[in-house]
Every structure is written in structure tokens, then in C-alpha cells.
Design an enzyme around this catalytic site. Structure first.
Site, mmCIF file in Angstrom:
data_model
loop_
_atom_site.group_PDB
_atom_site.id
_atom_site.type_symbol
_atom_site.label_atom_id
_atom_site.label_comp_id
_atom_site.label_asym_id
_atom_site.label_seq_id
_atom_site.Cartn_x
_atom_site.Cartn_y
_atom_site.Cartn_z
ATOM 1 N N HIS A 1 49.964 36.761 34.366
ATOM 2 C CA HIS A 1 50.742 36.284 35.519
ATOM 3 C C HIS A 1 50.432 34.824 35.836
ATOM 4 O O HIS A 1 51.279 34.117 36.379
ATOM 5 C CB HIS A 1 50.490 37.178 36.735
ATOM 6 N N HIS B 1 49.614 47.374 28.060
ATOM 7 C CA HIS B 1 49.853 48.560 28.893
ATOM 8 C C HIS B 1 49.214 49.805 28.270
ATOM 9 O O HIS B 1 49.471 50.920 28.696
ATOM 10 C CB HIS B 1 51.348 48.773 29.130
ATOM 11 N N ASN C 1 54.052 39.216 42.655
ATOM 12 C CA ASN C 1 52.638 39.481 42.394
ATOM 13 C C ASN C 1 52.066 40.578 43.285
ATOM 14 O O ASN C 1 50.850 40.788 43.303
ATOM 15 C CB ASN C 1 51.825 38.182 42.521
ATOM 16 N N ARG D 1 45.835 41.204 33.131
ATOM 17 C CA ARG D 1 47.112 40.969 33.808
ATOM 18 C C ARG D 1 47.107 39.650 34.588
ATOM 19 O O ARG D 1 48.126 38.952 34.644
ATOM 20 C CB ARG D 1 47.415 42.146 34.741
HETATM 21 C C1 HEM Z 1 56.868 42.649 28.911
HETATM 22 C C2 HEM Z 1 57.007 42.394 30.197
HETATM 23 C C3 HEM Z 1 56.131 43.039 31.229
HETATM 24 C C4 HEM Z 1 56.545 43.696 32.325
HETATM 25 C C5 HEM Z 1 57.984 43.894 32.771
HETATM 26 C C6 HEM Z 1 55.381 44.192 32.999
HETATM 27 C C7 HEM Z 1 55.397 44.924 34.175
HETATM 28 C C8 HEM Z 1 54.306 45.559 34.721
HETATM 29 C C9 HEM Z 1 54.356 46.430 35.862
HETATM 30 C C10 HEM Z 1 55.599 46.744 36.682
HETATM 31 C C11 HEM Z 1 53.105 46.896 36.065
HETATM 32 C C12 HEM Z 1 52.655 47.861 37.163
HETATM 33 C C13 HEM Z 1 52.263 47.035 38.358
HETATM 34 C C14 HEM Z 1 52.129 47.814 39.646
HETATM 35 O O1 HEM Z 1 52.657 48.905 39.789
HETATM 36 O O2 HEM Z 1 51.460 47.302 40.533
HETATM 37 C C15 HEM Z 1 52.260 46.323 35.055
HETATM 38 C C16 HEM Z 1 50.915 46.557 34.919
HETATM 39 C C17 HEM Z 1 50.120 45.920 33.996
HETATM 40 N N1 HEM Z 1 50.493 44.913 33.138
HETATM 41 FE FE1 HEM Z 1 52.373 44.423 32.687
HETATM 42 N N2 HEM Z 1 54.271 43.819 32.296
HETATM 43 C C18 HEM Z 1 54.685 43.101 31.212
HETATM 44 C C19 HEM Z 1 53.877 42.486 30.290
HETATM 45 C C20 HEM Z 1 52.512 42.432 30.391
HETATM 46 C C21 HEM Z 1 51.684 41.544 29.648
HETATM 47 C C22 HEM Z 1 52.186 40.478 28.694
HETATM 48 C C23 HEM Z 1 50.396 41.819 30.010
HETATM 49 C C24 HEM Z 1 49.130 41.174 29.531
HETATM 50 C C25 HEM Z 1 48.998 40.510 28.417
HETATM 51 C C26 HEM Z 1 50.438 42.898 30.962
HETATM 52 C C27 HEM Z 1 49.351 43.522 31.497
HETATM 53 C C28 HEM Z 1 49.412 44.541 32.427
HETATM 54 C C29 HEM Z 1 48.274 45.362 32.791
HETATM 55 C C30 HEM Z 1 46.909 45.310 32.155
HETATM 56 C C31 HEM Z 1 48.718 46.222 33.804
HETATM 57 C C32 HEM Z 1 47.900 47.264 34.569
HETATM 58 C C33 HEM Z 1 47.341 46.604 35.820
HETATM 59 C C34 HEM Z 1 46.663 47.556 36.788
HETATM 60 O O3 HEM Z 1 45.946 48.460 36.378
HETATM 61 O O4 HEM Z 1 46.856 47.332 37.996
HETATM 62 N N3 HEM Z 1 51.737 43.224 31.188
HETATM 63 N N4 HEM Z 1 53.019 45.497 34.246
#
Ligand code: HEM
Ligand SMILES: *[C@@H]1O[C@H](CO)[C@@H](O)[C@H](O)[C@H]1NC(C)=O
Ligand SMILES: *[C@@H]1O[C@H](CO)[C@@H](O)[C@H](O)[C@H]1NC(C)=O
Ligand SMILES: *[C@@H]1O[C@H](CO)[C@@H](O)[C@H](O)[C@H]1NC(C)=O
Length: 321
Positions: free
Chosen positions: A70, A193, A95, A66
Site C-alpha cells: 500500500h 494472500h 486504507n 501489505r
Molecule cells: C491484486 C490486487 C489486490 C487486491 C484487490 C487486494 C485486496 C485486499 C483486500 C480487500 C484485503 C482484505 C483487507 C481487509 O478486509 O481489511 C487484503 C488483504 C491482504 N493483502 Fe491484498 N490485495 C491485492 C494485492 C496485494 C498485494 C500485491 C499484496 C502484497 C504484496 C497484498 C497483501 C495482502 C495481505 C498480506 C493481506 C492480509 C492483511 C491482514 O491480515 O490484515 N495484497 N487485500
């Protein structure tokens, strides 16, 4: 004597040609061999650090992947997210909930100890994301290198440039398009995800809405640990992939077909619109997902890098030297 000279007239141009063919692509653009001469142990050092970090905390794989995302979406892949201070990207509400910074500092320290001042924080994020994927059973890919680090960052750009968990499909497609990424890249990258967690504050609206495409039992279970009224339980965590939260696989896409996407931005990928067919392809063919994910990560890593004499090599990732 004449013999030596003629060998020289043939060999010298050949050597010059080989050397220049080998190095030329690294000047203006990224290339996989960037540190081969200047820090041959860079990649092994990063891999070992990531491996031990993920062994002690499986979620670290998600956090590292992530961070690279970002970073790249805001001002390019330039480690701008790692800079500290008021008005920094890191301090931006966009962030909130991003973690893993200390682990990046540890990886950087390990790399500095073998080759001080050579390897950028932006490249460390790119390599760590790949190594994190491998650690949890995801695909591997050749990481292009040679990014340099920014000297500044801007909190408001994180708000404008990062997609949000409540975005609809049109907004997601537009957000990725602005970074030069295709719809297919967007769907494949969302597949990360398949690991990691989200906070109640990010999925509350979806589980309490009466008109969302969500499995009723799934929603009811989520409501038990995510009270309707903020800020109660805002920080409570749920896995983004309920089935196999620590394994990189295609269950994320299977969940979407079952209306069990945790975020609105997850479920819109399979909601009767144009991306349904891509989701179905990834359900039917896990190795196609792996392959597309790897390609999309390379494309994401290509977003507006600083190269050549632009930017700097930070000594500490959190500060601009
Ligand atoms: C398509 C648009 C995307 C949106 C709207 C989005 C949104 C989010 C949100 C809201 C969370 C939860 C964060 C929290 O509650 O603190 C999350 C977690 C995460 N995102 Fe995305 N994301 C997107 C794309 C991506 C991409 C492109 C990647 C990596 C290539 C990614 C990797 C991750 C990972 C690995 C987590 C889990 C992080 C953790 O365990 O804290 N996401 N994302
Ligand atoms: C940050 O970026 C925004 C939007 O691009 C711009 O309006 C603002 O002036 C920038 N702030 C700083 C401190 O550079
Ligand atoms: C998506 O969201 C945008 C911005 O909120 C809105 O203008 C648009 O109508 C929405 N599109 C769909 C298909 O719901
Ligand atoms: C959904 O319906 C329930 C019961 O009918 C109601 O209490 C709740 O306020 C509604 N939620 C929304 C977001 O409209």
C-alpha cells in the site's frame, strides 16, 4: 623513494576506481549496500524486530507485507502511508483495515537507537516485508535500499491508485500496469494472500452473489460468520487462505483452482481468462512461485522511490519531522 611513488601512481587510481564503482550505483538508484557504511547493523536490527513481532503475532507478517504494497502503490515507496493526519493516505477509506503501524514504529525506534537519522521509513517497510516473508516460510531476496521518505501524502490518491477486492481481471491488470508491473508480477504478488485475513465487508458481495464462481460449501460456511445485511458482521475476519493461513506457500493458488478464492479479485485470477495458466504454473511448481514472488517484490519496491536529496529521513515514521 622512486619505488614508493610508482606504487602510489598505480594504487591510488585503482583504489579510486574501486571506491567509485562501489558507490556510484547508490547515487541515483537503489542498491543493496546502501547502509553498509552508515548503519552496518540496520538490517540485523530490522530482522530481529520483525522476528519478535511475528513470533508474538503471526498475522503481523501479513500486515507488514501489505503495508509495503500500500505504500508503494500510492506516490511510490516513500513511507507516505505512515504519515498521520486529516487527508492523509492512512486516513483514506482505501486504507481502512490496514494495520501494523505500531510495529513499524517499534522497528524504527530500534533502528534509531543504533543509527539516529540514517535509515528511512520507506526502506524499513521494504526490509520488514522481506523479513516477514522469511518468518512465515516464504522466499527471501536482496532488498535494494536508499529510498527516502516523503513529507506529505494524499488520501484521494490512495483511492485512485490501490486496487480493490471487487475488481475484475481487466481492472487488476490495468492497476498494476499503471505502476509498471506486469501481469505475472500481479499474479505472483496476489499470492501474498496465502497469509493474512480479510473482513466480511470485503467479501460479502461475493459469497451472497448467485452468479459467482464460488464453491457452494465454501460459500455456505463463510455466510455463517458474515451476515448478508451490512453493517452486521462487517468486521468479522476470515483467512485469505483457508488451508494454511499462517504459512507462506502455494495453497492460495490451489484454492483458486477449487473456486475457493475469498475475494473477487482472487478468484478472477482463475476464472477462464488469460491468467489461468500462471495460476496453474504456481500450483504445479511452488518454487517457481517463490522465485517469481521474490522478483515481483523487488519490482514493486522499485516504484518511484525518492533518492539522493529528494525527500527526508523521518525521525518518527508517523510525522514529517
Ligand atoms: C491484486 C490486487 C489486490 C487486491 C484487490 C487486494 C485486496 C485486499 C483486500 C480487500 C484485503 C482484505 C483487507 C481487509 O478486509 O481489511 C487484503 C488483504 C491482504 N493483502 Fe491484498 N490485495 C491485492 C494485492 C496485494 C498485494 C500485491 C499484496 C502484497 C504484496 C497484498 C497483501 C495482502 C495481505 C498480506 C493481506 C492480509 C492483511 C491482514 O491480515 O490484515 N495484497 N487485500
Ligand atoms: C491529491 O491528489 C489529487 C489527485 O491527484 C489532486 O487532485 C489533489 O489536488 C491532491 N490534494 C492535495 C491536498 O494535494
Ligand atoms: C471490468 O470492470 C470495468 C469497470 O467497472 C468494466 O467497465 C468492464 O466491463 C469490466 N470487465 C469485464 C471483463 O467484466
Ligand atoms: C440469490 O438467490 C437467493 C435465493 O434464490 C435470493 O434470496 C437472493 O436475494 C439472491 N441474491 C442476489 C444477490 O441476487
Amino acid at each position: 623513494m622512486g619505488y614508493d611513488k610508482s606504487i602510489g601512481t598505480i594504487l591510488v587510481p585503482i583504489v579510486v576506481l574501486l571506491v567509485s564503482v562501489n558507490y556510484m550505483p547508490c547515487k541515483a538508484q537503489l542498491c543493496t549496500t546502501f547502509y553498509d557504511d552508515t548503519c552496518p547493523s540496520a538490517l540485523a536490527t530490522i530482522r530481529d524486530s520483525v522476528s519478535s513481532a511475528v513470533s508474538s503475532n503471526r498475522r503481523m507478517a501479513a500486515l507488514l507485507i501489505r503495508l509495503h504494497f500500500h505504500d508503494c502503490f500510492v506516490q511510490g515507496c516513500d513511507a507516505s502511508i505512515l504519515l498521520e493526519g486529516t487527508g492523509s493516505e492512512k486516513a483514506s477509506p482505501a486504507n481502512d483495515g490496514v494495520l501494523g503501524y505500531e510495529t513499524v514504529d517499534d522497528i524504527k525506534a530500534a533502528v534509531e537507537s543504533v543509527c539516529p537519522g540514517v535509515v528511512s521509513c520507506a526502506d524499513i517497510l521494504a526490509v520488514a516485508a522481506r523479513d516477514a516473508s522469511v518468518e512465515v516460510g516464504g522466499p527471501s531476496w536482496e532488498v535494494k535500499l536508499g529510498r527516502r521518505d516523503s513529507t506529505g501524502s494524499n488520501a484521494s490518491q490512495a483511492v485512485t491508485d490501490l486496487p480493490r477486492g471487487n475488481n475484475n481481471l481487466t481492472e487488476l491488470i490495468a492497476s498494476f500496469d499503471r505502476k509498471g508491473l506486469s501481469v505475472r508480477d500481479m499474479v505472483a504478488l496476489s499470492g501474498s494472500h496465502t497469509i493474512g485475513k480479510a473482513r466480511c465487508v470485503r467479501f460479502r458481495d461475493r459469497i451472497y452473489a448467485n452468479n459467482s464462481n464460488i464453491d457452494a460449501t465454501f460459500a455456505a460456511n463463510l455466510r455463517r460468520n458474515c451476515p448478508q445485511t451490512a453493517p452486521n458482521g462487517d468486521g468479522n475476519l476470515e483467512p485469505l487462505d483457508l488451508q494454511t493461513p499462517n504459512k507462506f506457500d502455494n495453497n492460495y493458488f490451489r484454492n483458486l483452482v477449487a473456486s475457493k478464492g475469498l475475494l473477487t479479485s482472487d478468484q478472477v485470477l482463475f476464472n477462464g481468462d488469460s491468467t489461468d495458466s500462471i495460476v496453474t504454473e504456481y500450483v504445479d511448481n511452488p518454487s517457481l512461485f517463490d522465485c517469481d514472488f521474490a522478483k515481483a517484490m523487488v519490482n514493486m519496491g522499485d516504484i518511484e522511490p525518492l533518492t539522493g536529496t529528494s525527500g527526508i529521513i523521518r525521525t518518527l515514521c508517523s510525522t514529517a519531522n
